[in-house]
Design a protein around this motif. Structure first.
Motif, mmCIF file in Angstrom:
data_model
loop_
_atom_site.group_PDB
_atom_site.id
_atom_site.type_symbol
_atom_site.label_atom_id
_atom_site.label_comp_id
_atom_site.label_asym_id
_atom_site.label_seq_id
_atom_site.Cartn_x
_atom_site.Cartn_y
_atom_site.Cartn_z
ATOM 1 N N GLY A 21 68.097 -14.886 32.274
ATOM 2 C CA GLY A 21 66.910 -14.189 32.755
ATOM 3 C C GLY A 21 66.604 -12.966 31.906
ATOM 4 N N GLY A 22 67.638 -12.224 31.549
ATOM 5 C CA GLY A 22 67.450 -11.060 30.694
ATOM 6 C C GLY A 22 66.958 -11.445 29.312
ATOM 7 N N ALA A 23 67.502 -12.524 28.776
ATOM 8 C CA ALA A 23 67.076 -12.981 27.451
ATOM 9 C C ALA A 23 65.606 -13.387 27.472
ATOM 10 N N ARG A 24 65.183 -14.039 28.542
ATOM 11 C CA ARG A 24 63.772 -14.439 28.642
ATOM 12 C C ARG A 24 62.867 -13.211 28.717
ATOM 13 N N THR A 25 63.269 -12.204 29.508
ATOM 14 C CA THR A 25 62.501 -10.960 29.589
ATOM 15 C C THR A 25 62.389 -10.316 28.215
ATOM 16 N N ALA A 26 63.505 -10.249 27.493
ATOM 17 C CA ALA A 26 63.500 -9.674 26.145
ATOM 18 C C ALA A 26 62.556 -10.454 25.237
ATOM 19 N N LEU A 27 62.589 -11.769 25.342
ATOM 20 C CA LEU A 27 61.749 -12.630 24.509
ATOM 21 C C LEU A 27 60.260 -12.357 24.759
ATOM 22 N N TYR A 28 59.876 -12.244 26.027
ATOM 23 C CA TYR A 28 58.472 -11.989 26.352
ATOM 24 C C TYR A 28 58.034 -10.604 25.883
ATOM 25 N N ALA A 29 58.876 -9.595 26.104
ATOM 26 C CA ALA A 29 58.529 -8.232 25.683
ATOM 27 C C ALA A 29 58.425 -8.156 24.158
ATOM 28 N N TRP A 30 59.323 -8.842 23.473
ATOM 29 C CA TRP A 30 59.296 -8.898 22.005
ATOM 30 C C TRP A 30 58.028 -9.598 21.518
ATOM 31 N N ALA A 31 57.705 -10.727 22.152
ATOM 32 C CA ALA A 31 56.526 -11.500 21.728
ATOM 33 C C ALA A 31 55.239 -10.716 21.956
ATOM 34 N N LEU A 32 55.169 -9.964 23.059
ATOM 35 C CA LEU A 32 53.986 -9.146 23.335
ATOM 36 C C LEU A 32 53.778 -8.126 22.224
ATOM 37 N N ALA A 33 54.855 -7.455 21.829
ATOM 38 C CA ALA A 33 54.748 -6.473 20.753
ATOM 39 C C ALA A 33 54.384 -7.129 19.427
ATOM 40 N N ARG A 34 55.013 -8.247 19.105
ATOM 41 C CA ARG A 34 54.751 -8.913 17.834
ATOM 42 C C ARG A 34 53.332 -9.480 17.791
ATOM 43 N N HIS A 35 52.860 -10.035 18.880
ATOM 44 C CA HIS A 35 51.505 -10.624 18.935
ATOM 45 C C HIS A 35 50.448 -9.558 18.673
ATOM 46 N N SER A 36 50.667 -8.376 19.198
ATOM 47 C CA SER A 36 49.665 -7.321 19.125
ATOM 48 C C SER A 36 49.839 -6.388 17.934
ATOM 49 N N GLY A 37 50.906 -6.614 17.160
ATOM 50 C CA GLY A 37 51.209 -5.678 16.087
ATOM 51 C C GLY A 37 51.728 -4.362 16.611
ATOM 52 N N GLY A 38 52.318 -4.408 17.820
ATOM 53 C CA GLY A 38 52.809 -3.207 18.478
ATOM 54 C C GLY A 38 54.262 -2.917 18.161
ATOM 55 N N THR A 39 54.903 -2.180 19.059
ATOM 56 C CA THR A 39 56.274 -1.712 18.847
ATOM 57 C C THR A 39 57.172 -2.216 19.970
ATOM 58 N N PHE A 40 58.323 -2.737 19.582
ATOM 59 C CA PHE A 40 59.304 -3.245 20.540
ATOM 60 C C PHE A 40 60.502 -2.300 20.553
ATOM 61 N N VAL A 41 60.794 -1.742 21.726
ATOM 62 C CA VAL A 41 61.832 -0.731 21.886
ATOM 63 C C VAL A 41 63.029 -1.326 22.630
ATOM 64 N N LEU A 42 64.223 -1.075 22.130
ATOM 65 C CA LEU A 42 65.443 -1.503 22.815
ATOM 66 C C LEU A 42 66.125 -0.273 23.401
ATOM 67 N N ARG A 43 66.387 -0.328 24.685
ATOM 68 C CA ARG A 43 67.004 0.792 25.403
ATOM 69 C C ARG A 43 68.182 0.270 26.219
#
Length: 469
Positions: A21-43
């Protein structure tokens, strides 16, 4: 969606491995940033000191690296930000958006018990909350207070959840949340708020088990004068039986799937489809996923984990993978099984022959032991299949095999010649050849297997087997 440059985040707690479940959440958050040319933050949310471990942190980082979910900023560690949290608590106390509460845990529990007895919702009753004209209890000696957030008592808090739609909670349903413990350490919901504020997070994708935290976090953000992120809460992943995914279903560490022989691109493809879709597309490249990703296509309903589907997806990616890469991945697995690759059959060529029948790298390694395990003559199999009736055909094959071009096509042609001359069918020759050369009755196409072993090994094993029969 807002017009601000997108900054998404993945914020796991290192109290265990990174689960599916965590990996899927990370994947979606990463894809959102990559799709938009945005920034993906790891905390890394490591404030649970008793349960957080360096090994768990490393397991999270390893899993993110294996899945190739690279972050642009971080990893940030909450335990390294304690001074910042205390600074914000002090400011809130000064502003009157937070206050000291001297209730002991026993008092709070007694308060809740009395409320339950009256049929009321158990909650903190606000006895230390400053109000105009209100007289507070005398401060008890020797008691270290907690700090509570002064939650609004009127109105409601609502947000347009980009997965679930509009969600509204009445403020009267929320009591005054503890934001700092007696020793001054901040609590989870408070740390998350300060982090999202400081890091400029615009979009939060997380599991729907966090829905109850969201109104509290929104109210604190508003009290701080911060811009509230957009939130999307994805449903949980269910097991094949419809129950919550657990270890018995395969809810193990993401890295266990690496151990079990799954390719990271297959895992990403499969996880992406567990709650997101692009038409009827089941298989897609990483680049296509990023290009197509849209939070409006995230599902409101729970997805079901299907091991057979994962195997199907992995099989597809194994067939598409570079054979040299597969060889590199399967080589250590063969060695763990006691196989010897050096000096033997070319591993890349073996992989090309065997991969169509394998769903995982582990299955591929099992199949490859045909070429790399020490040869064991099976006397029982030999007695069963290398009969007097078939020995002339075997001898004829071996005699002519000594002079033909050692290519699969020539070997296949020779087998057909011998079958025709001897008046027998393919299994009557192919199975004895497999037993003599491979020590087993089932292999891929016999001509391909013989070609890979090489003429010298094939003829030597046939001769030894005929002598022993």
């Amino acid at each position: 969606m807002s017009n601000r440059p997108i900054r998404s985040r993945f914020a796991p707690s290192p109290t265990g491995f990174l689960h599916l479940g965590g990996a899927r959440t990370a994947l979606y958050a990463w894809a959102l940033a990559r799709h938009s040319g945005g920034t993906f933050v790891l905390r890394i949310e490591d404030t649970d000191v008793e349960r957080s471990t360096p090994a768990a942190v490393q397991a999270i980082l390893d899993a993110m690296q294996w899945l190739d979910l690279s972050h642009d900023e971080g990893p940030f560690y909450q335990m390294q930000r304690m001074d910042r949290y205390r600074e914000v608590v002090a400011q809130m106390l000064a502003d009157g958006t937070a206050y000291y509460c001297y209730c002991s845990p026993a008092e709070v529990e007694a308060m809740r018990e009395a409320q339950r007895a009256r049929g009321e919702k158990p909650r903190y009753d606000g006895r230390w909350r400053p109000e105009p004209g209100k007289t507070l209890p005398p401060v008890p000696e020797g008691v270290q207070p907690v700090v509570r957030f002064r939650n609004p008592v009127d109105g409601e808090v609502s947000w347009e959840d980009f997965v679930k739609g509009r969600i509204t909670i009445a403020n009267r349903e929320l009591d005054d949340l503890i934001i700092a413990r007696p020793d001054g350490t901040p609590t989870y919901n408070f740390c998350v708020v300060v982090d999202d504020w400081d890091m400029g997070i615009t979009h939060v994708i997380r599991g729907d088990d966090h829905v109850n935290n969201t109104p509290r976090q929104i109210n604190i953000l508003k009290a701080l004068g911060a811009i509230v992120p957009e939130y999307g809460h994805v449903p949980m992943i269910l097991g094949p039986d419809g129950e919550k995914l657990s270890k018995r279903h395969g809810a193990v560490s993401v890295m266990q799937y690496d151990d079990d022989g799954y390719l990271p691109e297959a895992m990403c493809n499969y996880l992406a489809r567990l709650g997101w879709s692009h038409g009827d597309d089941e298989l897609f490249t990483r680049e296509q996923f990023v290009s197509w990703f849209d939070v409006s296509h995230l599902s409101r309903s729970a997805a079901q984990w299907d091991p057979k589907k994962l195997n199907w997806v992995n099989h597809h990616y194994m067939k598409q993978a570079d054979p040299a890469r597969l060889a590199g991945l399967v080589k250590p697995r063969i060695k763990r099984r006691g196989g010897v690759v050096e000096g033997g059959v070319d591993l890349v060529t073996a992989v090309l022959l065997l991969r169509d029948r394998a769903e995982t790298l582990e299955q591929l390694a099992d199949a490859a032991m045909l070429f790399y395990a020490p040869f064991r003559d099976d006397a029982e199999l030999r007695a069963q299949h290398v009969t007097a009736a078939v020995r002339p055909a075997i001898a004829a094959f071996a005699d002519r095999a000594a002079t033909i071009e050692w290519k699969r096509e020539a070997i296949a042609a020779l087998i057909k010649e011998v079958l025709k001359e001897q008046g027998i069918k393919m299994p009557q020759l192919a199975i004895p050849l497999r037993v003599l050369v491979c020590g087993q009755t089932h292999t891929p196409s016999v001509d391909a297997v013989l070609e890979l072993f090489g003429r010298d090994i094939v003829l030597a094993r046939i001769a030894a087997g005929l002598d022993a029969a």
